[in-house]
Scaffold this motif. Structure first.
Motif, mmCIF file in Angstrom:
data_model
loop_
_atom_site.group_PDB
_atom_site.id
_atom_site.type_symbol
_atom_site.label_atom_id
_atom_site.label_comp_id
_atom_site.label_asym_id
_atom_site.label_seq_id
_atom_site.Cartn_x
_atom_site.Cartn_y
_atom_site.Cartn_z
ATOM 1 N N THR A 2 0.836 -1.200 0.000
ATOM 2 C CA THR A 2 0.000 0.000 0.000
ATOM 3 C C THR A 2 0.870 1.250 0.000
ATOM 4 O O THR A 2 2.082 1.199 0.224
ATOM 5 N N ILE A 4 0.841 3.644 2.188
ATOM 6 C CA ILE A 4 1.378 3.877 3.532
ATOM 7 C C ILE A 4 2.541 2.924 3.821
ATOM 8 O O ILE A 4 3.565 3.337 4.389
ATOM 9 N N GLN A 34 -2.448 6.123 9.343
ATOM 10 C CA GLN A 34 -3.684 5.357 9.218
ATOM 11 C C GLN A 34 -4.888 6.193 9.643
ATOM 12 O O GLN A 34 -5.952 6.123 9.002
ATOM 13 N N SER A 37 -5.431 8.599 6.899
ATOM 14 C CA SER A 37 -5.906 7.915 5.695
ATOM 15 C C SER A 37 -7.404 7.665 5.764
ATOM 16 O O SER A 37 -8.102 7.745 4.739
ATOM 17 N N PRO A 42 -5.222 7.496 1.519
ATOM 18 C CA PRO A 42 -3.799 7.213 1.711
ATOM 19 C C PRO A 42 -2.872 8.243 1.060
ATOM 20 O O PRO A 42 -1.920 8.713 1.679
#
Length: 284
Positions: A2, A4, A34, A37, A42
């Motif tokens: 991902t 992140i 998180q 996000s 994100p």
């Protein structure tokens, strides 16, 4: 992977902090990303958080600043321990032993250098607790601590060369051992900010700046080079009075004062850039 996860992977490679502190910082960054996000997505969360290079530099500097303050305490203790070992060596010297002039000058020059460097480091470390710390500040503090420890070691070595004798191995080794441990602490701090371009800068930092921060007074902004003449006068007069009281001869006292003045100037010229007292190439 991902967005992140990719960001945290890059941040992890840039962080020079190790151990539990490293894991805690990465966990906090992950939690923050998180949470952001969930609100912004994100990509936007990463953009708002800042580049991995900037965040890593900030975190490295922050942790290094705290460790540098602890390393300064260890350095001062190491210098004092070496001073104790040096006194033990001098007290165990052969009766009637006379120190050669070269060793004696090296001893006093190194001892004064260790004291000055330790004092500058202590003053700066205390002042950094009250103001924002930058990578050049941390690098300067590391250099001051390293110079103090090296000068303390030279002091002990010069004392051994000046006055032969026998002493307790425990007392003679205790100081160097503690100084070596302090040196490892300084090297560990320096390793955290390695690779940061700003850490390579040789910053000029007047002790009056740190003194003003600690005292809360508005002291005049004076370049350290302008403090050199009064320092020479004070050091020379002190050396003259001390030697005259000890030996009682005017000629010897004047010679000692002249040597003291020369040592102050040489110390400023040679160690000035490393200690943040003057630029590398010219006086100001």
């Amino acid at each position: 992977m991902t967005t992140i996860d990719d960001y945290l992977h890059r941040l992890q490679r840039l962080l020079h902090v190790r151990g539990r502190m490293r894991r805690r910082l990465l966990t906090e960054c992950r939690d923050h990303l998180q949470d952001a996000s969930a609100q912004y997505g994100p990509e936007e969360a990463v953009r708002r958080f800042g580049t991995a290079e900037d965040i890593a530099a900030s975190l490295n500097t922050e942790v290094a600043a705290r460790q540098a303050q602890h390393a300064t305490v260890a350095t001062v203790l190491g210098v004092l321990a070496v001073a104790g070992s040096t006194l033990a060596l001098l007290h165990s010297s052969d009766t009637g032993a006379t120190a050669p002039a070269g060793w004696a000058i090296a001893f006093f020059a190194a001892a004064q250098t260790a004291a000055v460097c330790a004092a500058l480091a202590t003053l700066q470390a205390a002042a950094l607790r009250r103001r924002h710390t930058t990578a050049p500040d941390v690098a300067l503090l590391c250099r001051r601590n390293a110079c103090a420890l090296l000068a303390a070691g030279v002091t002990l070595f010069a004392a051994g060369g000046a006055v032969p004798g026998q002493g307790s191995p425990v007392l003679l080794l205790a100081g160097p051992v503690l100084a070596a441990m302090a040196g490892l602490s300084v090297l560990g701090t320096r390793s955290i900010i390695r690779g940061l371009p700003a850490a390579r800068q040789l910053r000029v930092r007047s002790p009056l700046t740190d003194l003003g921060t600690l005292s809360g007074l508005t002291l005049p902004h004076v370049q350290p080079a302008r403090l050199l003449p009064p320092t020479i006068v004070v050091a020379s007069v002190t050396a003259f009075v001390w030697d005259h009281a000890d030996h009682g001869t005017l000629a010897t006292a004047l010679t000692t004062a002249g040597i003291q003045a020369m040592l102050v100037v040489l110390g400023f010229l040679i160690l000035g850039p490393a200690l943040g007292l003057r630029p590398r190439r010219h006086l100001t």
